[in-house]
Structures are given as C-alpha cells and as structure tokens.
Design an enzyme around this catalytic site. Structure first.
Site, PDB file in Angstrom:
ATOM      1  N   GLY A 162       2.215  -8.137   7.595  1.00  0.00           N
ATOM      2  CA  GLY A 162       1.732  -8.976   6.497  1.00  0.00           C
ATOM      3  C   GLY A 162       2.642  -8.923   5.281  1.00  0.00           C
ATOM      4  O   GLY A 162       2.979  -9.951   4.688  1.00  0.00           O
ATOM      5  N   THR A 163       3.067  -7.712   4.910  1.00  0.00           N
ATOM      6  CA  THR A 163       3.958  -7.557   3.749  1.00  0.00           C
ATOM      7  C   THR A 163       5.350  -8.072   4.099  1.00  0.00           C
ATOM      8  O   THR A 163       5.960  -8.823   3.338  1.00  0.00           O
ATOM      9  CB  THR A 163       4.033  -6.075   3.312  1.00  0.00           C
ATOM     10  OG1 THR A 163       2.705  -5.584   3.110  1.00  0.00           O
ATOM     11  CG2 THR A 163       4.813  -5.917   2.023  1.00  0.00           C
ATOM     12  N   GLU A 201       0.861  -1.188   0.000  1.00  0.00           N
ATOM     13  CA  GLU A 201       0.000   0.000   0.000  1.00  0.00           C
ATOM     14  C   GLU A 201       0.900   1.243   0.000  1.00  0.00           C
ATOM     15  O   GLU A 201       2.062   1.179   0.379  1.00  0.00           O
ATOM     16  CB  GLU A 201      -0.980  -0.033   1.179  1.00  0.00           C
ATOM     17  CG  GLU A 201      -0.360  -0.046   2.551  1.00  0.00           C
ATOM     18  CD  GLU A 201      -0.220   1.350   3.119  1.00  0.00           C
ATOM     19  OE1 GLU A 201      -1.076   2.195   2.820  1.00  0.00           O
ATOM     20  OE2 GLU A 201       0.748   1.593   3.839  1.00  0.00           O
ATOM     21  N   GLU A 210      31.818 -13.245   3.638  1.00  0.00           N
ATOM     22  CA  GLU A 210      32.587 -13.591   4.841  1.00  0.00           C
ATOM     23  C   GLU A 210      31.711 -13.659   6.086  1.00  0.00           C
ATOM     24  O   GLU A 210      31.988 -14.415   7.009  1.00  0.00           O
ATOM     25  CB  GLU A 210      33.714 -12.580   5.071  1.00  0.00           C
ATOM     26  CG  GLU A 210      34.944 -12.827   4.235  1.00  0.00           C
ATOM     27  CD  GLU A 210      36.057 -11.859   4.595  1.00  0.00           C
ATOM     28  OE1 GLU A 210      36.548 -11.915   5.734  1.00  0.00           O
ATOM     29  OE2 GLU A 210      36.414 -11.036   3.749  1.00  0.00           O
ATOM     30  N   SER A 248      10.128  -6.732   8.512  1.00  0.00           N
ATOM     31  CA  SER A 248       9.749  -7.217   9.841  1.00  0.00           C
ATOM     32  C   SER A 248       9.146  -8.610   9.687  1.00  0.00           C
ATOM     33  O   SER A 248       8.599  -8.946   8.639  1.00  0.00           O
ATOM     34  CB  SER A 248       8.735  -6.285  10.501  1.00  0.00           C
ATOM     35  OG  SER A 248       7.468  -6.445   9.894  1.00  0.00           O
ATOM     36  N   ASN A 272      12.182  -4.445  18.632  1.00  0.00           N
ATOM     37  CA  ASN A 272      11.891  -3.056  18.987  1.00  0.00           C
ATOM     38  C   ASN A 272      11.953  -2.796  20.486  1.00  0.00           C
ATOM     39  O   ASN A 272      12.346  -1.712  20.909  1.00  0.00           O
ATOM     40  CB  ASN A 272      10.510  -2.651  18.457  1.00  0.00           C
ATOM     41  CG  ASN A 272      10.574  -2.199  17.013  1.00  0.00           C
ATOM     42  OD1 ASN A 272      11.656  -1.905  16.510  1.00  0.00           O
ATOM     43  ND2 ASN A 272       9.444  -2.147  16.336  1.00  0.00           N
ATOM     44  N   ASN A 303      14.912   3.704  14.892  1.00  0.00           N
ATOM     45  CA  ASN A 303      15.532   3.395  13.600  1.00  0.00           C
ATOM     46  C   ASN A 303      16.934   3.974  13.475  1.00  0.00           C
ATOM     47  O   ASN A 303      17.807   3.380  12.853  1.00  0.00           O
ATOM     48  CB  ASN A 303      14.649   3.887  12.451  1.00  0.00           C
ATOM     49  CG  ASN A 303      13.394   3.046  12.308  1.00  0.00           C
ATOM     50  OD1 ASN A 303      13.327   1.938  12.824  1.00  0.00           O
ATOM     51  ND2 ASN A 303      12.392   3.566  11.627  1.00  0.00           N
TER      52      ASN A 303
END
Length: 446
Positions: A151-152, A78, A261, A147, A213, A235
């Site tokens: 869902g994606t 999306e 490596e 992640s 997280n 982040n």
C-alpha cells in the site's frame, strides 16, 4: 558535485535500503557510526587531493565533525520497520530526521497510501527532501526504492513522485521496484496496487529497474544452495545489483556511467522504461574456490534466464538496448570479445532498428560481499540492464490477475471507501493494455 538522493519507501524499500547502505559502508570503509576507518581515511585524503570532488560524496554528506551521513530518506506510514533501523546496527549512521514514520499503515491499500493516510505525511517528506537537496552542490537526481504491491510502496510513492516532478522537474528519477512475483504473493490485492501505481507513476519516472522476489528466491535456492532463503538473503543479492549500478557514481573508473546516461542509453521511448536486471557470477562461498569466471563466462551467464531478477524468458523477446556494467579485473579487449561472441549467438536478438545496442561500463573496484553472507567474494562481476520486449510477459501476467479480481469486483470496496472511484481502475487498466501494445509494436520490424 553530482549528488544522488536515495528515498526508501515502505517495507520493501526500507529493507533493501538498510542492506544497501550496509554494503555501501563496507565498500567505502565507513563504520556503522559514519566514521571512516583509519586506512580508508589516508586513501580518502589522497583521493581528495587528486580529485577535488571525490566520487564518494555523491552518496554521503560529510559533517563538520568528519562523520559521513547517507544522502537518504526512509519513509513508511507505520513505524515497525523503521524502528528496526532506529535500533539496529546502523542507528548512528542516519540523522533521526532521515527516518520518517507515521502512526497507521496503508494496510496493503493503494488508496490509503496515496490519498487518506499518505496525504497526512507528504508535506513533511517533501520538507525533509528539500533539506537534503539543499546540502547538495549539484543534485543529479533521485533513486527511489519501493515495491509495486504494498500500500505504501504503490500509493504513497505515486503521490511523492508526482510532487517531486513538480518541484524537481529537471532531475532524473530512477526506480528500483519489487514487482509482484508470479507464484509468491504477500497480499491478495497486489495486482490492483501494481496496476494503479504503474499507471500513476509512468510519466513521473525516467527508468524503473524491476526485480521480483520469486526470481531472486530461486537464484538463492538453486545457485547459492540456501534451503529457505530469508528476506535478508534475497535483499543481499538485490543490493549487489544496486551497488553495481551505482558504483560508477561512487568510484572513479575508466568507463563510468552517469545517472542520466542510463536513461539515455536504455530508454528508446519515454514509456518503454522498464529494463530487466541480471547479475553474474552468483556463486556460493564453498564453490568459489573451485571455479574461475572469465569475462566471457560471466557475460554469457547474464543472458540466461537463471541469472535474471525477473521471471520472464528473454529468448521470447528482442533487445532494444543493453547496458553491461563490469566490476573488478576486467579489460576492454576481453569485453569486446565477449560482446562479439554474444552477438553471434542466435538466442540474443536485437530489434532491427537498433543493431548496436551495447553500452559498457567498467569499474576497476572488485565487488564487495557481506561478511557471513551467502555470496562468495569474486575478482570480477557483471550487472546487465537490458530493455527487452520480453518484459511484456510480466505485464500480461499482472493484467490477467487484475482482470480476474476486477471481473468480480472483489476487494474493490476497500478502495472505494478511501475515496477512489471505479473509473480510476478502468483508466489504469487501459493504460497497461496500451503499455503491452507499445512493447509489441517496438518489437515489430519496420
């Protein structure tokens, strides 16, 4: 050339990617429009005379107009998150074809990401990946950011990894994955998505660096004094780790580590490929002036759970392999002394079949921090990648949550409605039980 392609998938992957490229640009003196700053340009010209293949080009492609474009692809089902990049500070850095978004999201559903919605965009994503790969003289591999819980991130990534294995079977695939945090959850069905995606991608990825997280949130709160850490704060800390791992691919250095490596030194068996990450020093700007961090200090800090980016206790497991990536003012003599001191401590245990266990990388470029960010500028830093049996604690936690929901068949209909079958859930769960056993076996003495 030994180019790397970065693929950022779903909300987490894209937001980390945005912060990543912002930091890379700062480190290489590239402005938000892709043009190199004048002072850097002179250095770059000199570097290109010295090294016909400046390491710089592994991550950026230079156009005829002299603009540097990231070798990256951003994908979401999306448009909202990618629209943030299309209109953000770095909108001129990327070519529009590098930012791919669909019309409807995966709704936190692995099945939608992999089967129904994901299948509609997969061919376009592969076509764009091919275009980027064709611009490479010698593609060494892929860095995939996502992640486990979305869902994606879970569903579409597993579909893409499968197809990438088919088309680029000889190329290394490293993942940076946001693992579900023990107490913080962004979706109720995270355990389902995580178990399903771990099962379906295990044979398609060479090495997966995990971050959760909650661990990063706690670090920001405790060590940086941020009252309520935002995703941006989290982040920016995560990308310091990513930058340390990729620094040896982007800068020249005396002890650099290549993409393959990492896999060779960190993965003793194909399935045991989930190293933990740790970073030091993590210090706020207002404290940095009062503290000096020696090589010994930062090395010791990395073995403490408070500096690790996954919630689990390293003292409960044994190390199989350990990669120490130093940046800045660091000399091998000090590193050797720090490692010797670490080995003498009883809290750091190696499996008996791998007594040496340390791989070291030194890059003389000091770490760069974001202006106005929470982290202080320091002279040296370390990123530790460790393959330890302690990570089994994280898998056990995830499997337990999966079992609680699956026992009641809670939320299952959303997956079955998209064409999945219960057998896929059982197969995935059995595979993760096998993964737990694999870790327990390698920890045992012969």
């Amino acid at each position: 050339m030994r180019e790397c392609l970065s693929i950022h998938i779903g909300q987490a992957g894209i937001q980390i990617g945005d912060a990543c490229w912002e930091l890379y640009c700062l480190e290489h003196g590239i402005q938000p429009n892709g043009v190199v700053l004048d002072t850097q340009q002179d250095q770059l010209e000199n570097a290109k005379m010295e090294h016909t293949n400046a390491s710089f080009d592994t991550f950026f492609c230079e156009t005829r107009a002299g603009k540097h474009v990231p070798r990256a692809l951003f994908v979401d089902l999306e448009p909202t998150v990618i629209d943030g990049i299309r209109t953000g500070q770095h909108r001129s850095l990327f070519h529009p074809e590098q930012l791919l978004s669909g019309k409807e999201d995966a709704a936190n559903n692995y099945a939608r990401g992999r089967y129904s919605v994901g299948s509609e965009v997969i061919d376009l994503v592969l076509e764009r990946t091919r275009k980027l790969a064709e611009q490479c003289g010698g593609l060494q591999g892929f860095l995939i950011f996502r992640s486990f819980g979305g869902g994606t991130g879970s569903g579409f990534t597993s579909l893409l990894m499968e197809r990438l294995t088919g088309e680029y079977s000889r190329k290394t695939k490293l993942e940076f994955s946001v693992y579900p945090a023990p107490r913080i959850s962004t979706a109720v069905v995270e355990p389902y998505n995580s178990v399903l995606t771990t099962h379906s991608t295990t044979e398609h990825t060479d090495c997966t660096f995990m971050v959760d997280n909650e661990a990063v949130y706690d670090i920001c709160h405790r060590k940086l004094g941020v009252e309520c850490p935002s995703h941006a704060s989290i982040n920016r800390l995560v990308v310091q780790v990513v930058s340390s791992i990729t620094a040896s691919l982007r800068f020249e250095g005396p002890l650099n580590v290549d993409l393959i490596e990492f896999q060779t030194n960190l993965v003793p068996y194909p399935r045991i490929h989930f190293p933990m990450t740790a970073f030091a020093p993590i210090v706020s700007a207002d404290k940095a002036y009062h503290e000096q961090f020696s090589v010994s200090d930062i090395t010791t800090a990395c073995f403490e759970s408070s500096n690790q980016l996954v919630k689990c206790d390293p003292r409960l497991g044994k190390y199989m392999a350990c990669c120490l990536l130093y940046r800045g003012d660091v000399v091998p003599k000090e590193v050797n002394a720090a490692i010797a001191a670490t080995k003498s401590r009883h809290s750091v245990q190696f499996v008996d079949w791998c007594p040496t266990g340390f791989k070291v990388g030194i890059n003389n470029r000091p770490p760069t921090v974001m202006p106005g960010g929470d982290l202080a500028k320091v002279h040296r830093s370390i990123c530790m990648l460790s393959n330890t049996t302690a990570i089994v604690e994280a898998w056990a936690r995830l499997d337990h949550k999966f079992d609680l929901m699956y026992a009641k068949r809670a939320f299952l209909h959303w997956y079955l409605r998209e064409g999945m079958e219960e057998a896929e859930f059982l197969e995935a769960r059995e595979d993760l039980a096998a993964l737990e056993r694999d870790y327990e076996e390698v920890a045992q003495s012969f």
